[in-house]
Enzyme design. Structure first.
Site, PDB file in Angstrom:
ATOM      1  N   HIS A 119       1.161  -1.215   0.223  1.00  0.00           N
ATOM      2  CA  HIS A 119       0.440  -0.162  -0.041  1.00  0.00           C
ATOM      3  C   HIS A 119       0.684   1.502   0.060  1.00  0.00           C
ATOM      4  CE1 HIS A 119      -2.983   3.171   1.785  1.00  0.00           C
ATOM      5  NE2 HIS A 119      -3.617   1.573   1.748  1.00  0.00           N
ATOM      6  N   GLN A 153      -4.706  -4.857   7.039  1.00  0.00           N
ATOM      7  CA  GLN A 153      -5.209  -6.181   6.411  1.00  0.00           C
ATOM      8  C   GLN A 153      -5.323  -7.739   7.283  1.00  0.00           C
ATOM      9  OE1 GLN A 153      -7.903  -4.849   4.810  1.00  0.00           O
ATOM     10  NE2 GLN A 153      -6.567  -3.022   3.453  1.00  0.00           N
ATOM     11  N   LYS A 164     -10.102  -0.502  10.690  1.00  0.00           N
ATOM     12  CA  LYS A 164     -10.284  -1.448   9.229  1.00  0.00           C
ATOM     13  C   LYS A 164     -10.996  -2.937  10.530  1.00  0.00           C
ATOM     14  CE  LYS A 164      -7.062  -0.398   6.622  1.00  0.00           C
ATOM     15  NZ  LYS A 164      -7.874   0.486   5.276  1.00  0.00           N
ATOM     16  N   CYS A 195      -4.995   2.304  -3.560  1.00  0.00           N
ATOM     17  CA  CYS A 195      -3.371   3.049  -3.274  1.00  0.00           C
ATOM     18  C   CYS A 195      -2.219   1.807  -3.168  1.00  0.00           C
ATOM     19  CB  CYS A 195      -3.553   3.479  -1.639  1.00  0.00           C
ATOM     20  SG  CYS A 195      -4.591   4.273  -0.961  1.00  0.00           S
TER      21      CYS A 195
END
Lengths: 143, 418
Positions: free
Chosen positions: B131, B211, B234, B373
């Site tokens: 990212h 993530q 997230k 991104c």
């Protein structure tokens, strides 16, 4: 499902997308600019032939991106082919959104306004020594 | 012989009533299918309630006050820090630093550790799937120090090309900055292999867990990461809070990054001495209520169970792969479902990702179009944009079926005109 006036993918928009007006290179290009929408990668290039009287003898675009950015490019080129630099200057962002017609959310207005931005810059971007000036290839690393 | 471990099956319908926004209808009366979880998740009532309660009953600035509310607010804020410590199995609570997000945490490391340790010619090894948050801070560090950036390439299958790792490590980079899970490909990277190899070559390792931490069990100590970062929003927490975990001796050796209140032990008119960990890196009023909200999100996640979350998302991903693969012209970026997390990015030839996302939105399906991104990664695969569906514990198989139908409809819509 949404009503027709809300529908972005109206027939005339899809027609411009599928069968664009003046997509390609301008043979006697005097002015050129290209740019991209950094958020989504839409890319538009405008090539113009402007004569000494300030008339846009020819306008061509090329690019890569979503239906909105490419159809808006085609509509804009069609509108200004044969018009004057002065008329381009008078043409506002709101005019561009009206020309496009379908109602767009703020994020997608950026797609629609990309070709407008590029055309506004192109009239101030003369090509030197037969080599297009423009912003260069945005996919290349800046030197 | 031991019996195979039977994973508890997660029933998303049992959790959906906790998430008010998931029952929203869009474009008139179309039910929402929220598949944009890699960008940001939704939050349950329990988290929203914790935020409301913090403001209505306990709020004051933390640490310095003597009055009742200051004590209550501090206890909640520090309680959240302990919940984070437990979630990622950090040895001590002082190693959990609250930042404003994963991006802020990486920038903290680049500014503090990077500026004081890197010199001209030193290497930072990144990967082609990072990212921008795990690329640009290192580019900026390279500009300041003359350090050089190298990268581990990505294979056509969307995996890190670890055959190249030894050669890259012979250059003796000072740091390897790698994501645990790609936010585009979904690839779960083999950190258990990468981290020891990097350490053997003398490099530190920063793991971007944005993530991974919300979706699978994380053991920072066992994985032996030197730094680990992630974001609250997230994982059902509020935006505006993130975490930097670091090895204690490293964090202690690093100078403070931002200066201001809280991060000091003593201040004179012309100098200061820094506070101890973790406050040394928490200048100014911290994200008090976002951290408390994150603590409530961790409670919720622990109740559901991260193994079950991971398994549920794996099954949704498997089904999404099956459905999308059936549609002629759809190409999925990244590896096989068993090598990835709940992220499915795809493209459809000349139908632009924005047009896919727009059509899907009209059917209530929220996916994300663009480069997510990760421009270098999209360039690697020679696509300008992809559409990304990403799952969380509340997503259902029905929603994945709707995704498949809508993508097929989208293809039909644009194809019938040719």
């Amino acid at each position: 499902m949404p009503s027709n006036e809300e529908e972005i993918y109206q027939e005339h928009i899809l027609d411009h997308y599928e069968d664009p007006y003046h997509r390609g290179r301008c043979e006697h290009c005097t002015h050129c600019h290209e740019d991209e929408n950094p958020l989504c990668g839409d890319h538009v290039r405008m090539e113009l032939h402007i004569n000494d009287g300030g008339n846009l003898r020819e306008v061509y675009f090329d690019g890569d991106g979503c239906c909105i950015s490419q159809a808006a490019s085609s509509m804009l080129v069609e509108k200004f082919d044969g018009k004057t630099v002065e008329e381009v200057k008078q043409f506002s962002a709101d005019d561009m959104l009206r020309l496009f017609g379908a109602k767009l959310t703020p994020n997608r207005q950026k797609c629609c306004l990309l070709p407008w931005r590029v055309l506004q810059a192109a009239i101030y971007s003369p090509v030197h020594r037969g080599r297009p000036a423009g912003a260069g290839d945005p996919s290349k690393k800046p030197s | 012989m031991t019996a195979p471990v039977r994973l508890r099956t997660l029933d998303p319908h049992a959790y959906r009533p906790d998430f008010p926004i998931l029952s929203k209808r869009v474009h008139g009366d179309v039910p929402l299918a929220y598949l944009d979880n890699a960008a940001s998740t939704q939050r349950p009532r329990q988290v929203i309630q914790a935020i409301v309660e913090a403001y209505e009953e306990h709020y004051a600035n933390v640490h310095r006050g003597i009055h009742t509310l200051a004590e209550e607010s501090t206890a909640l804020f520090e309680g959240a820090r302990e919940k984070v410590r437990s979630l990622i199995h950090a040895p001590t609570v002082e190693q959990v630093i609250f930042t404003h997000g994963a991006t802020a945490a990486i920038n903290l490391v680049a500014r503090s550790w990077g500026d004081s340790n890197l010199h001209e010619g030193d290497g930072v090894l990144v990967t082609e799937m990072e990212h921008h948050a795990n690329l640009v801070p290192w580019h900026q560090l390279a500009e300041r120090t003359g350090a050089k950036i190298q990268f581990i390439p990505v294979t056509d299958d969307g995996l890190l090309d670890l055959d190249k790792l030894d050669a890259l490590l012979t250059e003796r980079p000072r740091l390897v900055a790698v994501t645990a899970v790609s936010n585009v490909l979904g690839t779960i990277n083999p950190l258990a292999e990468i981290i020891p190899r990097a350490h053997a070559a003398g490099a530190l390792v920063l793991v971007d867990g944005a993530q991974s931490v919300p979706h699978q069990v994380t053991d920072a100590a066992a994985m032996d990461a030197d730094f680990l970062v992630f974001s609250g929003h997230k994982m059902m927490g509020p935006s505006g809070v993130g975490v930097l975990y670091g090895k204690r001796e490293l964090l202690e050796s690093m100078p403070p990054f931002l200066g201001g209140g809280s991060m000091i032990r003593r201040v004179w008119i012309d100098s200061f001495t820094p506070a101890d960990l973790p406050y040394k890196f928490e200048a100014g009023t911290p994200p008090i209520v976002p951290a408390i909200g994150l603590g409530a999100a961790i409670d919720y996640l622990n109740d559901v169970g991260l193994e079950a979350v991971h398994e549920h998302e794996r099954r949704l991903t498997q089904r999404a792969h099956e459905l999308l693969s059936e549609i002629d012209g759809v190409r999925i970026l990244g590896p096989r479902p068993d090598q990835k997390a709940g992220i499915v990015s795809f493209w459809m030839g000349r139908i632009h990702a924005h047009d896919i996302a727009q059509r899907l939105d009209r059917r209530g399906i929220a996916v994300r179009p663009g480069h997510h991104c990760a421009m270098p990664l999209h360039k690697r695969f020679d696509v300008s944009a992809t559409a990304r569906a990403s799952f969380y514990l509340y997503n259902t198989f029905e929603e994945v079926e709707r995704l498949g139908e809508a993508v097929a409809e989208c293809k039909h819509f644009f194809q019938r005109r040719r």
